[in-house]
Write a protein that holds these residues in place. Sequence first.
Motif, short mmCIF file in Angstrom:
data_model
loop_
_atom_site.label_atom_id
_atom_site.label_comp_id
_atom_site.label_asym_id
_atom_site.label_seq_id
_atom_site.Cartn_x
_atom_site.Cartn_y
_atom_site.Cartn_z
N SER A 58 -10.02 9.71 -2.19
CA SER A 58 -9.14 8.40 -2.03
C SER A 58 -8.32 8.46 -0.61
O SER A 58 -7.70 9.58 -0.22
CB SER A 58 -7.99 8.37 -3.45
N LEU A 59 -8.24 7.34 -0.07
CA LEU A 59 -7.54 7.21 1.25
C LEU A 59 -6.35 6.28 0.93
O LEU A 59 -6.47 5.25 0.45
CB LEU A 59 -8.58 6.50 2.20
N ASN A 60 -5.40 6.77 1.54
CA ASN A 60 -4.16 5.98 2.07
C ASN A 60 -3.44 5.34 0.72
O ASN A 60 -2.73 6.36 0.02
CB ASN A 60 -4.35 4.97 3.15
N ALA A 61 -3.44 4.10 0.58
CA ALA A 61 -2.80 3.42 -0.66
C ALA A 61 -3.69 4.00 -2.03
O ALA A 61 -3.34 3.45 -2.77
CB ALA A 61 -2.71 1.99 -0.55
N GLU A 62 -4.92 4.30 -1.82
CA GLU A 62 -5.60 4.90 -3.11
C GLU A 62 -5.22 6.17 -3.71
O GLU A 62 -4.63 6.98 -2.95
CB GLU A 62 -7.24 5.23 -2.64
N MET A 194 3.97 8.66 -4.47
CA MET A 194 3.98 7.51 -3.43
C MET A 194 5.23 7.31 -3.07
O MET A 194 6.18 7.49 -3.44
CB MET A 194 3.28 6.18 -4.07
N THR A 195 5.19 6.25 -1.68
CA THR A 195 6.57 6.07 -0.77
C THR A 195 6.97 4.97 -1.53
O THR A 195 8.28 4.59 -1.40
CB THR A 195 6.17 6.04 0.62
N GLY A 196 6.28 4.10 -2.40
CA GLY A 196 6.72 2.82 -2.82
C GLY A 196 6.84 2.92 -4.07
O GLY A 196 7.14 3.65 -4.84
N SER A 197 6.48 1.50 -4.69
CA SER A 197 6.64 1.33 -6.26
C SER A 197 5.42 2.10 -6.93
O SER A 197 4.42 2.72 -6.40
CB SER A 197 6.52 -0.03 -6.61
N VAL A 209 -7.95 3.84 -7.99
CA VAL A 209 -6.56 3.61 -8.58
C VAL A 209 -5.79 3.30 -7.12
O VAL A 209 -5.75 4.23 -6.39
CB VAL A 209 -6.15 4.64 -9.50
N VAL A 210 -5.26 2.35 -6.99
CA VAL A 210 -4.35 1.94 -5.67
C VAL A 210 -2.89 1.83 -6.15
O VAL A 210 -2.75 1.36 -7.28
CB VAL A 210 -5.09 1.12 -4.92
N THR A 211 -2.08 1.94 -5.11
CA THR A 211 -0.83 1.71 -5.32
C THR A 211 -0.77 -0.08 -5.20
O THR A 211 -1.14 -0.66 -4.42
CB THR A 211 0.28 2.04 -4.35
N SER A 212 0.06 -0.91 -6.12
CA SER A 212 0.22 -2.23 -6.18
C SER A 212 0.77 -2.68 -4.85
O SER A 212 0.36 -3.78 -4.52
CB SER A 212 0.95 -2.69 -7.47
N ASP A 213 1.60 -2.02 -4.23
CA ASP A 213 2.50 -2.58 -2.85
C ASP A 213 1.85 -2.06 -1.90
O ASP A 213 2.45 -2.10 -0.58
CB ASP A 213 4.05 -2.27 -3.12
N GLY A 214 0.68 -1.19 -1.88
CA GLY A 214 -0.14 -0.60 -0.68
C GLY A 214 0.71 0.46 -0.22
O GLY A 214 0.23 0.79 1.11
N SER A 215 1.70 1.03 -0.69
CA SER A 215 2.24 2.12 -0.19
C SER A 215 1.43 3.27 -0.12
O SER A 215 0.44 3.44 -1.06
CB SER A 215 3.58 2.55 -0.81
N ILE A 216 1.63 4.39 0.44
CA ILE A 216 0.78 5.52 0.55
C ILE A 216 1.14 6.49 -0.57
O ILE A 216 1.92 6.71 -1.11
CB ILE A 216 0.79 6.15 2.00
#
Length: 240
Positions: A58-62, A194-197, A209-216
Motif C-alpha cells: 500500500s502506497l502513500n494514502a493507501e 494517518m496524518t489527517g482524518s 483501503v485509502v484515507t478519504s482525505d488523501g492524507s498519508i
Amino acid sequence: MRSAGHVVAVALDAVFSALEPGITTAELDDIARRKIRAEGAKPAFLGLYGFPGVACISLNAEIVHGIPGPRVVSDGDLVSVDCGAIVDGFYSDCARTAVVGEFADEESARLIDVCRESLKRGIAQCVPHNRVGDVSDAIEQYVRDAGFELVREYVGHGVGRALHEAPPVPNLGTPKTGPLLMEGMTIAIEPMIMTGSWETEVLDDGWTVVTSDGSISAHFEHTVAITADGPEILTQARQD
Ligand code: MG
Ligand code: MG
C-alpha cells in the motif's frame, strides 16, 4: 509460530532491502513469494478471501490491502508491506512501512516513527491478566499525543491456526476492558495511523483501503505471544 514468524520477518527484510525507486510492487511481491518458498513455508495471504498477492503493498494514502502490480515506486513514496506465512499449519502476520529512497520528508518520517513506537507501547501491555483494552489504549494514547489519527474499521486479531482469529484487537480502546489476555495466547497487533482524518474508503478494486482525505498512512504489525515472562515478538527481524 516462532518458525512462521521468522519466515515472514526474513521475507520482509528481503522486500525492504530491495525497495528502491523504479521497482514495481509486483517485483516486491515476487521477492516475498520466493523468500517464503525458499524457507519451506507457504504464503498466508495468497488466495485468502480471494486476495491475488503474497503481500499487501500500500502506497502513500493507501492504508492496507493494496494489490501488488505494475505500479512503480518513486523516491519519497511511503510503502507499507503486510505479509503472512504458514509453517506446519501455523500462521504469522507482520507489516512495516518505509519511505523509498534516501530522502524522507519530516512528516513521513515522524508518522513512521510514531506508528512503530505505538506498536511497541501496545506490545508492552501484552502480559497475562491485562486486557485487550490495555493494548488498544496504549496505542491510541501514544498516537493521539503525537497528533495523528488511527484507523477504526480495521483491527488487530488473534492469530494461530488461522490468520484471523478471536479476539479483535482494536487500535483504540479503554484500559481494563475487553477480553482477558492469558498465557499462551498469540495476537497480531497492528496500528494503522494517518496524518489527517481517520475516515477511509475502499477503491473500486474491492481491496485497497485509502484515507478519504488523501492524507498519508503508516502501518506496523507484529505477531506476539503472551508468556509468563511477558510479550514475545514472534515476527521480530534481526534488523528491526
Ligand atoms: Mg497483516
Ligand atoms: Mg493482521
